[in-house]
Design a protein around this motif. Structure first.
Motif, PDB file in Angstrom:
ATOM      1  N   PRO A   1       0.669  -1.231  -0.087  1.00 47.19           N
ATOM      2  CA  PRO A   1      -0.130   0.020  -0.076  1.00 47.19           C
ATOM      3  C   PRO A   1       0.791   1.294  -0.120  1.00 47.19           C
ATOM      4  CG  PRO A   1      -0.086  -1.062   2.133  1.00 47.19           C
ATOM      5  CD  PRO A   1       0.578  -1.787   1.300  1.00 47.19           C
ATOM      6  N   GLU A   2       2.107   1.055   0.333  1.00 47.12           N
ATOM      7  CA  GLU A   2       2.959   2.329   0.113  1.00 47.12           C
ATOM      8  C   GLU A   2       3.028   2.890  -1.201  1.00 47.12           C
ATOM      9  OE1 GLU A   2       6.106   2.402   3.669  1.00 47.12           O
ATOM     10  OE2 GLU A   2       6.139   0.342   2.398  1.00 47.12           O
ATOM     11  N   GLY A   3       2.834   1.912  -2.189  1.00 48.33           N
ATOM     12  CA  GLY A   3       2.957   2.401  -3.609  1.00 48.33           C
ATOM     13  C   GLY A   3       4.424   2.404  -4.134  1.00 48.33           C
ATOM     14  N   THR A   4       5.525   2.176  -3.500  1.00 49.06           N
ATOM     15  CA  THR A   4       6.763   2.228  -3.777  1.00 49.06           C
ATOM     16  C   THR A   4       7.789   1.733  -2.662  1.00 49.06           C
ATOM     17  OG1 THR A   4       8.500   3.768  -4.724  1.00 49.06           O
ATOM     18  CG2 THR A   4       7.180   4.728  -2.616  1.00 49.06           C
ATOM     19  N   THR A   5       8.848   1.595  -2.804  1.00 45.74           N
ATOM     20  CA  THR A   5       9.817   0.951  -2.009  1.00 45.74           C
ATOM     21  C   THR A   5      10.365   2.022  -1.288  1.00 45.74           C
ATOM     22  OG1 THR A   5      11.789   1.139  -3.551  1.00 45.74           O
ATOM     23  CG2 THR A   5      10.746  -1.193  -3.367  1.00 45.74           C
ATOM     24  N   THR A   6      10.529   1.578  -0.005  1.00 43.20           N
ATOM     25  CA  THR A   6      11.305   2.615   1.235  1.00 43.20           C
ATOM     26  C   THR A   6      12.653   2.018   1.636  1.00 43.20           C
ATOM     27  OG1 THR A   6      10.168   1.958   3.095  1.00 43.20           O
ATOM     28  CG2 THR A   6       9.016   3.408   1.802  1.00 43.20           C
ATOM     29  N   ASN A   7      13.354   2.586   2.614  1.00 41.25           N
ATOM     30  CA  ASN A   7      14.497   2.035   3.098  1.00 41.25           C
ATOM     31  C   ASN A   7      14.045   1.260   4.417  1.00 41.25           C
ATOM     32  OD1 ASN A   7      13.870   3.930   5.158  1.00 41.25           O
ATOM     33  ND2 ASN A   7      15.560   5.420   4.385  1.00 41.25           N
ATOM     34  N   GLY A   8      12.957   1.084   4.756  1.00 42.29           N
ATOM     35  CA  GLY A   8      12.653   0.310   6.005  1.00 42.29           C
ATOM     36  C   GLY A   8      12.676   0.574   7.085  1.00 42.29           C
ATOM     37  N   ARG A   9      13.199   1.991   7.361  1.00 36.92           N
ATOM     38  CA  ARG A   9      13.349   2.611   8.637  1.00 36.92           C
ATOM     39  C   ARG A   9      12.294   3.743   8.901  1.00 36.92           C
ATOM     40  NH1 ARG A   9      18.360   1.674   6.463  1.00 36.92           N
ATOM     41  NH2 ARG A   9      18.259   3.740   5.250  1.00 36.92           N
ATOM     42  N   SER A  10      11.222   3.747   7.757  1.00 30.52           N
ATOM     43  CA  SER A  10      10.140   4.417   8.278  1.00 30.52           C
ATOM     44  C   SER A  10       9.042   3.869   7.339  1.00 30.52           C
ATOM     45  CB  SER A  10      10.193   5.974   8.088  1.00 30.52           C
ATOM     46  OG  SER A  10      10.406   6.305   6.647  1.00 30.52           O
ATOM     47  N   ILE A  11       7.593   4.153   7.573  1.00 34.58           N
ATOM     48  CA  ILE A  11       6.552   3.813   6.785  1.00 34.58           C
ATOM     49  C   ILE A  11       5.812   5.117   6.242  1.00 34.58           C
ATOM     50  CG2 ILE A  11       4.056   2.729   6.909  1.00 34.58           C
ATOM     51  CD1 ILE A  11       6.425   0.620   6.962  1.00 34.58           C
ATOM     52  N   ILE A  12       5.703   4.913   4.797  1.00 31.73           N
ATOM     53  CA  ILE A  12       5.159   6.086   4.130  1.00 31.73           C
ATOM     54  C   ILE A  12       3.365   6.011   4.210  1.00 31.73           C
ATOM     55  CG2 ILE A  12       7.106   6.700   3.002  1.00 31.73           C
ATOM     56  CD1 ILE A  12       5.721   5.840   0.516  1.00 31.73           C
ATOM     57  N   SER A  13       2.955   6.881   3.741  1.00 30.90           N
ATOM     58  CA  SER A  13       1.379   6.938   3.782  1.00 30.90           C
ATOM     59  C   SER A  13       1.032   5.646   2.895  1.00 30.90           C
ATOM     60  CB  SER A  13       0.837   8.217   2.947  1.00 30.90           C
ATOM     61  OG  SER A  13       1.271   8.372   1.993  1.00 30.90           O
ATOM     62  N   PHE A  14      -0.352   5.206   3.272  1.00 30.12           N
ATOM     63  CA  PHE A  14      -0.915   3.988   2.838  1.00 30.12           C
ATOM     64  C   PHE A  14      -1.860   4.401   1.463  1.00 30.12           C
ATOM     65  CE2 PHE A  14      -0.098   0.215   6.014  1.00 30.12           C
ATOM     66  CZ  PHE A  14       1.115   0.316   5.569  1.00 30.12           C
TER      67      PHE A  14
END
Length: 592
Positions: free
Chosen positions: A300-313
């Protein structure tokens, strides 16, 4: 109402139609921008007239704005984008021969999975219904190939077949494969089978995939959501769950991958098309409601992150209102960050191939159900799920979105020293201003042309240069409207919020239309440079011919020597701050 005031907002012309009727029928039928009067005193409070004077956009009802809060978190930054340190270089040199073996195994596994998938799809035309069982059984070979790919990325063969033994459909074949491995070990290392195991260990990439919890039965949780860190995530879930996934339309054209995800009965979505998003939600609901389909997996984030935070769903997984099982993925590391952030896919794969081993952790969280028999709003359901994921990961959840990825990519293309300065937490701005990600990218393009410094800030002279304005009282007020901190410099977020604040005013489009009519004095439906200059002289007296010509060429996008209505509107949508130039000519139209 007392005296007319330029500081009061525009109102529709029918609000004061009776006051204009005395000008004659012709004038009454012309489009007008009507300026009404706000009481300077309301409830005993007196408006500060000097503050109103300094606001060049009060005539369209735009008050001064407050900047949304900001965070210094960059959820997309890979912490090890470059090879650093003697240890890493020595490790790469040592692992290069092993990396070649891993690459060969990866390629063979991908090819086997691709061929098996093509056979499973051959002649299957009714793809709106669940895949027939005999075709699904063929896909076990592709799932096995996916597991082998993970092995080439790093799980020992004995762990591999032990893991396969527990998977439905694999129990009969894993013992046979185990016998083959034991035979290979016997012939490859007659005196020491452990030597063969050591070779397999060196070939390993994901040496351990540690699991916590278990997938809930599909009947209980037909939808699964997960944070998204690496391209390894979907490979693991393909092997583990064989779900239906929701993916971007662009993935369909990817070699090998497009064919394999079609076998998963993928739900394609174009994130920039409301129609496509609505269709995707309907498909999620349809497939989640039918037990014959696999469970539905979304990131649901719609893209990859660095895993050290969660972005909007994004809300696609939550609108149908079915119970959801969140899953979290971690990649513990010391020397090499495996997240797919600001690093190319080729470099990321090379770094992963040249590690002794990598680690992956997967945790299945308790199922989350919507409250009050599905009457809970999708946004609230998404917030609860996001909070559960962030809490399990022990990280914060920010308001960043895929729009921030687009901004980051634009800043990287422009070779900005610190691209993270241009992250604005787009999810919050989209909600506040109904501003699309593509509009934000266009505003960033304008801002970058202002030559921001290493801190991502722009001074007034660069601001005026891009807008083709000379230093004057009005242009200083325009800059001051954006410079909310009175620092003499503006950031991209200030520029974006200020521009969006003007652009999304209910009366902005009406003001643009009325300004065009005011400049087009004889109603020919285009503006010549002389007419344009006459209008500008009302707001910027003493402008030279060169200064007028500079602004004229900014509006005359097609360079045909005249400004059409479309040219005029498009330019003001790209540079909404320039609407302030036309407030005097609007007044002249009303009070000749």
């Amino acid at each position: 109402m007392s005296d007319h005031s330029v500081f009061a907002p525009l109102l529709p012309s029918d609000h004061v139609r009776h006051s204009c009727s005395s000008d004659g029928d012709d004038n009454a039928r012309e489009p007008h921008v009507i300026l009404t009067v706000d009481e300077l005193s309301t409830g005993g409070d007196t408006t500060n007239v000097s503050e109103v004077d300094d606001n060049p956009y009060a005539f369209i009802g735009a008050n001064r704005f407050d900047m949304p809060g900001s965070t210094t978190v960059d959820p997309f930054r890979n912490n090890t984008p470059k090879i650093q340190g003697l240890y890493e270089w020595l490790k790469i040199v040592v692992c290069l021969p092993i990396a070649l073996l891993r690459l060969v195994l990866f390629g063979l596994s991908l090819m086997v999975g691709y061929v098996a998938t093509r056979i499973a799809l051959q002649g299957w035309k009714d793809r709106n219904n669940p895949m027939p069982k005999w075709r699904s059984r063929l896909m076990y070979l592709t799932r096995f190939s996916a597991r082998t790919i993970l092995f080439s990325f790093g799980m020992g063969v004995f762990h591999l077949f032990f893991d396969l033994q527990s998977k439905p459909g694999f129990s009969g074949c894993s013992s046979t494969f185990s016998s083959i491995v034991q035979t290979l070990a016997h012939f490859c290392a007659p005196t020491s089978p452990q030597l063969f195991q050591l070779l397999l260990l060196c070939l390993s990439w994901y040496q351990w995939i540690r699991r916590k919890g278990k997938p809930a039965p599909r009947a209980i949780a037909p939808i699964v959501v997960s944070n998204h860190v690496s391209y390894i995530d979907p490979i693991f879930f393909f092997y583990e769950l064989f779900p239906t996934i929701v993916a971007s339309e662009s993935h369909d054209s990817m070699p090998f991958v497009g064919t394999i995800i079609r076998a998963m009965q993928v739900i394609y979505v174009n994130r920039f098309s409301p129609t496509s998003r609505k269709h995707a939600v309907n498909e999620i609901k349809r497939k989640a409601s039918c037990d014959q389909f696999p469970r539905v997996l979304l990131f649901p984030e719609g893209t990859t992150t660095n895993g050290r935070s969660i972005i909007s769903f994004q809300l696609g997984a939550f609108i149908p209102g079915y119970p959801i099982q969140p899953v979290i993925v971690r990649y513990p590391h010391v020397h090499f960050d495996q997240s797919w952030g600001n690093v190319s896919l080729a470099m990321l794969m090379f770094r992963m191939f040249t590690q002794f081993h990598n680690f992956m952790e997967v945790e299945y969280l308790p199922v989350i159900t919507p409250h009050e028999n599905r009457k809970e709003s999708a946004s609230r359901f998404a917030q609860r799920t996001g909070h559960a994921v962030a809490s399990a990961l022990n990280v914060v959840q920010t308001s960043h979105s895929y729009g921030d990825v687009l901004l980051l990519s634009k800043a990287l293309e422009a070779n900005q020293e610190n691209p993270s300065l241009y992250l604005v937490e787009m999810a919050g701005l989209e909600a506040a201003f109904h501003l699309s990600s593509l509009e934000a990218v266009d505003f960033l393009d304008v801002f970058l042309s202002m030559n921001p410094d290493s801190r991502g800030q722009v001074e007034m002279h660069d601001f005026l240069k891009v807008l083709r304005l000379k230093p004057c009282n009005l242009s200083e007020k325009m800059f001051g409207f954006i410079d909310v901190q009175n620092s003499g410099k503006i950031t991209f977020k200030q520029f974006l919020v200020g521009s969006a604040h003007i652009l999304k005013q209910p009366l902005f489009h009406q003001a643009c239309e009325s300004a065009f009519t005011a400049c087009d004095s004889d109603g020919k439906n285009y503006i010549l440079e002389q007419e344009f200059g006459d209008s500008l002289m009302l707001s910027i007296p003493g402008s030279s011919n060169n200064e007028i010509h500079g602004l004229f060429t900014l509006f005359d996008a097609d360079g045909d020597g005249k400004i059409s209505r479309d040219d005029f509107i498009v330019c003001l949508r790209r540079y909404p701050l320039l609407i302030a130039l036309f407030s005097p000519c609007l007044l002249r139209q009303i009070f000749p």
